[in-house]
Design an enzyme around this catalytic site. Structure first.
Site, short mmCIF file in Angstrom:
data_model
loop_
_atom_site.label_atom_id
_atom_site.label_comp_id
_atom_site.label_asym_id
_atom_site.label_seq_id
_atom_site.Cartn_x
_atom_site.Cartn_y
_atom_site.Cartn_z
N HIS A 87 0.83 -1.20 0.00
CA HIS A 87 0.00 0.00 0.00
C HIS A 87 0.87 1.25 0.00
O HIS A 87 1.90 1.32 0.66
CB HIS A 87 -0.92 0.01 1.22
CG HIS A 87 -2.14 0.84 1.01
ND1 HIS A 87 -2.12 2.22 1.03
CD2 HIS A 87 -3.43 0.50 0.74
CE1 HIS A 87 -3.33 2.69 0.80
NE2 HIS A 87 -4.15 1.66 0.62
N HIS A 88 0.43 2.25 -0.77
CA HIS A 88 1.18 3.50 -0.87
C HIS A 88 1.21 4.27 0.46
O HIS A 88 2.04 5.15 0.66
CB HIS A 88 0.59 4.39 -1.97
CG HIS A 88 1.59 5.24 -2.68
ND1 HIS A 88 2.75 5.70 -2.07
CD2 HIS A 88 1.63 5.73 -3.95
CE1 HIS A 88 3.44 6.44 -2.93
NE2 HIS A 88 2.78 6.46 -4.07
N ALA A 89 0.32 3.93 1.38
CA ALA A 89 0.37 4.53 2.71
C ALA A 89 1.64 4.14 3.45
O ALA A 89 2.05 4.82 4.40
CB ALA A 89 -0.85 4.11 3.53
#
Length: 473
Positions: free
Chosen positions: A138-140
């Site tokens: 996830h880009h988070a």
């Protein structure tokens, strides 16, 4: 609990079923000589001894009390490797087209937020005694720079895997009560807001000075006003859940030679190649606008040696000179525009907020994103950019994974409402690996666009040779 920054959390808030916010990679391997059996099992056994080298892989999301602020990372406990390392097999003949279609399908599936936000799929059945790894995170949790930390943990520089120290035993921690969580949560919100207000006040003089520096060249007539809006294209639409994907490689040495011959940077050449492909693609569809297309180009703010697993990115908008037919003129115009955009972005990036706190953000911001998609506003409102183009430097030496030699490192990135095309590039050895990710409705034929990337590269290479007075090879 380690709280996410506002930038990291934004990738959670932007996520819907139509807009998954994970980034990924497609890695190709030559199987070890004489290897027999399941590469999925072989890889899983190998990676179980490495996963602790990537701390974020052992963390999962935890909501803030009453969701008044950004969530945080907490220890996930024992990992479910049946979920985190999946197995897939291509039907015969196991060609590139089949692999790309499988990756497009896998990339459209969201990660389970109840688990650590990563998942690998080992893909077997490729022709030529190869296997592939589709790896999404996830880009988070990561940006391109942080992704290189994962690469270092996963790969070796010889076909003999290095010895890795086992993980240190985890210290037992007491779980706070609901009252303690509430008090800590509210105090964190108050502290975050106070800290960020202070940061804003401290940055006001810097921001005013940088705005002055930015405006002065325009007022003096040294540079023109930047292109504020992008022309409408088929890429500027509300995206759906289905994805299209293709991967291609070109010679890094030749790209560097083009840059040296023309006095331009490698990133300028990458943008010019992509611009040529976009021009050809839209011309064929009779949808090329008169005005130049504009790309969003991420800029890393990561300092040398920084290995934090988080997002440290800024960005700039660069006109792509798609209104120029000549490849060399297009490249030189892009280099000029890129230099001006980078100067502009550099003048304000230090003052740009790197974090934010908004009470109720975990509820309010996802709701706004859902509304944006449901109303299909992206189909009607002007956009600042037409596509995203990102370029990451990879290792110039061979990599190995579980004894298998890495032959390519193709990125797989994000398409979102209003920007349905993403071209991400990574260098490896002596080639540039292009990954084209698109909304399937906006671009059902990503493979056609990928072939145009290769053709645009050849056109530019021949144009440089001709300009130097050499006969095309």
């Amino acid at each position: 609990m380690k709280q996410l920054s506002g930038i990291d959390a934004t990738f959670l808030y932007m996520e819907t079923d139509q807009t998954p916010m994970h980034v990924a990679g497609l890695t190709l391997y030559d199987l070890p000589k004489g290897f027999r059996g399941s590469f999925h099992k072989h890889f899983t056994d190998f990676f179980k001894g490495r996963v602790h080298l990537i701390p974020i892989f052992g963390m999962k999301l935890a909501k803030a009390m009453w969701q008044v602020d950004h969530p945080g990372w907490v220890d996930a406990g024992e990992l479910d490797f049946d979920y985190h390392i999946q197995s897939a097999k291509l039907p015969k003949p196991g060609n590139q087209k089949q692999l790309e279609e499988m990756v497009a399908t896998l990339h459209a599936e969201r990660l389970d937020r109840k688990k650590p936000l990563w998942q690998f799929t080992v893909i077997e059945g490729l022709e030529g005694r190869q296997a592939a790894l589709y790896s999404k995170v996830h880009h988070a949790a990561v940006d391109g720079g942080a992704g290189m930390v994962i690469t270092k943990a996963l790969y070796d520089v010889t076909d003999q895997p290095r010895e890795v120290d086992p993980p240190e035993p985890k210290k037992p921690t007491r779980k706070p009560s609901d009252l303690e969580r509430a008090i800590l949560g509210l105090s964190d919100v108050a502290a975050n807001m106070a800290r960020q207000q202070l940061t804003i006040m401290e940055n006001i003089p810097k921001m005013l000075g940088q705005v002055s520096d930015m405006v002065a060249p325009v007022l003096a007539g040294k540079v023109g006003l930047p292109q504020l809006l992008a022309p409408r294209t088929p890429f500027n639409v509300t995206v759906e859940a289905k994805r299209s994907y293709a991967a291609r490689s070109i010679s890094l040495s030749d790209v560097k030679a083009i840059g040296k011959a023309t006095g331009t940077k490698l990133n300028d050449v990458v943008m010019a190649i992509t611009s040529g492909a976009a021009r050809a693609y839209l011309t064929k569809r009779q949808e090329l606008p008169d005005a130049a297309l504009v790309a969003f180009v991420p800029i890393s703010m990561r300092e040398v040696g920084n290995s934090d697993i988080n997002n440290q990115v800024f960005g700039m908008n660069v006109p792509l000179a798609t209104n120029y037919g000549d490849p060399l003129k297009r490249l030189k115009k892009i280099a000029q525009e890129s230099g001006a955009s980078k100067t502009l972005a550099g003048s304000v990036k230090d003052a740009a907020p790197k974090d934010f706190t908004l009470i109720g953000a975990p509820t309010l911001l996802p709701g706004l994103m859902q509304l944006y998609g449901a109303t299909k506003l992206a189909d009607h409102i002007p956009q600042a950019v037409n596509m995203c183009i990102s370029n990451t430097q990879g290792p110039p030496f061979p990599l190995f994974c579980a004894g298998a030699k890495v032959t390519a490192l193709y990125p797989v990135s994000i398409a979102t409402h209003g920007v349905a095309l993403n071209v991400t590039v990574q260098s490896y050895l002596d080639h540039l690996d292009f990954g084209i990710t698109a909304d399937h409705k906006a671009m059902p034929d990503a493979d056609v666009f990928a072939d145009l990337i290769v053709a645009s590269f050849e056109d530019l290479k021949q144009a440089v040779k001709k300009a130097q007075g050499k006969e095309p090879a």
